[in-house]
Design an enzyme around this catalytic site. Structure first.
Site, PDB file in Angstrom:
ATOM      1  N   GLU A 184       0.798  -1.306   0.138  1.00 41.34           N
ATOM      2  CA  GLU A 184       0.137  -0.051  -0.088  1.00 41.34           C
ATOM      3  C   GLU A 184       0.785   1.304  -0.019  1.00 41.34           C
ATOM      4  O   GLU A 184       1.943   1.166   0.514  1.00 41.34           O
ATOM      5  CB  GLU A 184      -0.900  -0.324   1.088  1.00 41.34           C
ATOM      6  CG  GLU A 184      -1.802   1.251   1.164  1.00 41.34           C
ATOM      7  CD  GLU A 184      -2.630   1.030   2.707  1.00 41.34           C
ATOM      8  OE1 GLU A 184      -3.553   1.600   2.935  1.00 41.34           O
ATOM      9  OE2 GLU A 184      -1.890   0.204   3.932  1.00 41.34           O
ATOM     10  N   LYS A 196      -9.915   1.000  -1.543  1.00 39.39           N
ATOM     11  CA  LYS A 196     -10.009   0.379  -0.005  1.00 39.39           C
ATOM     12  C   LYS A 196     -11.630   0.720   0.544  1.00 39.39           C
ATOM     13  O   LYS A 196     -11.937   1.645   0.805  1.00 39.39           O
ATOM     14  CB  LYS A 196      -8.764   1.021   0.509  1.00 39.39           C
ATOM     15  CG  LYS A 196      -8.682   0.585   2.115  1.00 39.39           C
ATOM     16  CD  LYS A 196      -7.677   1.257   2.830  1.00 39.39           C
ATOM     17  CE  LYS A 196      -7.339   0.781   4.295  1.00 39.39           C
ATOM     18  NZ  LYS A 196      -6.155   1.691   4.623  1.00 39.39           N
ATOM     19  N   CYS A 220      -4.670  -3.434   3.400  1.00 42.52           N
ATOM     20  CA  CYS A 220      -4.508  -3.206   4.772  1.00 42.52           C
ATOM     21  C   CYS A 220      -5.397  -3.303   5.881  1.00 42.52           C
ATOM     22  O   CYS A 220      -5.728  -4.298   6.325  1.00 42.52           O
ATOM     23  CB  CYS A 220      -3.909  -1.641   4.910  1.00 42.52           C
ATOM     24  SG  CYS A 220      -2.698  -1.577   6.474  1.00 42.52           S
TER      25      CYS A 220
END
Length: 260
Positions: free
Chosen positions: A40, A111, A147
């Site tokens: 990321e 995300k 993440c």
């Protein structure tokens, strides 16, 4: 299929980060890797300046350069970048995006779960995405998460139910007491929850920590099998970890452990 996590540490300069991706991608390709995952925030590290000022669409320079590289190497590259969200509506937010690019594919995953934890508020500057992404490559279906998504098991099970046999997870994991242990536990659990292979690629541990609490990485990238067993694991420094996986193992495990 040979898969890899390419654990690097990126910085504030996009061109330098591009050059680093090219260097490490070529090293991975020379090892025969067909699917490679970078961290990321590969485009620009967290805590190194505003992200709305550098956000680009997928057809702009940064993503296009990665696409050219992936097509040349005949691989799929997944890495973290930032795309405009509602910048033009005056909110100055971006999408935290996993770029997915290679022969016949060029798209992004936005995300879904923003990192509003441990004193950090990603949602102040990042607009959450809403759509799951699964794409085909080399006879396998690949799901994508980023993440903080790793704390939400339902997303990983939904990816598996949507056909994912491998899930890629670019990350820039925040350091702190117990955080390495949480990373190791959560990544193994999500592989087991979804009975999928998981490629969890974190930023390498930086030389100095960022003072504003921005997540900068702890290393410990891993390739994990569908039973939650670590096949390969990195240390803290920049390195490539890779493994040859048999996709048919996923179906065998899902028959044995029918959690889906």
């Amino acid at each position: 299929m040979r898969i890899a996590a390419v654990q690097i540490q990126t910085g504030p300069d996009i061109l330098e980060n591009l050059a680093k991706v090219e260097h490490w991608a070529r090293k991975a390709a020379n090892l025969g890797v067909e699917l490679m995952v970078f961290p990321e925030a590969t485009m620009k590290a967290f805590g190194t300046g505003r992200l709305d000022n550098i956000a680009e669409d997928l057809d702009d320079a940064f993503a296009s350069k990665i696409r050219e590289l992936a097509e040349e190497l005949e691989v799929v590259i997944v890495l973290g970048m930032f795309c405009p969200a509602d910048i033009h509506q005056g909110k100055n937010r971006i999408y935290n995006t996993a770029l997915i690019t290679g022969p016949g594919i060029h798209r992004g995953y936005q995300k879904i779960h923003t990192y509003d934890a441990f004193g950090f508020r990603e949602s102040d500057t990042v607009k959450p995405g809403t759509e799951l992404v699964v794409f085909p490559w080399k006879g396998a279906n690949i799901g994508v998460a980023v993440c903080f998504d790793v704390r939400f098991p339902q997303q990983f099970q939904d990816l598996a139910r949507n056909g994912a046999q491998v899930i890629v997870l670019p990350a820039s994991w925040s350091s702190g007491p117990g955080k390495v242990e949480q990373w190791q536990l959560l990544t193994a659990a999500r592989a087991l929850d979804s009975t999928s292979f998981l490629i969890a690629c974190d930023q390498a541990l930086p030389v100095t920590e960022n003072s504003d609490g921005a997540p900068t990485g702890v290393g410990r990238s891993a390739i994990i099998g569908p039973t939650g067993v670590r096949i390969a694991e990195a240390n803290e420094q920049e390195e490539i970890i890779y493994a040859d996986i048999d996709i048919s193992q996923v179906e065998r495990v899902r028959t044995t452990i029918p959690v889906l």
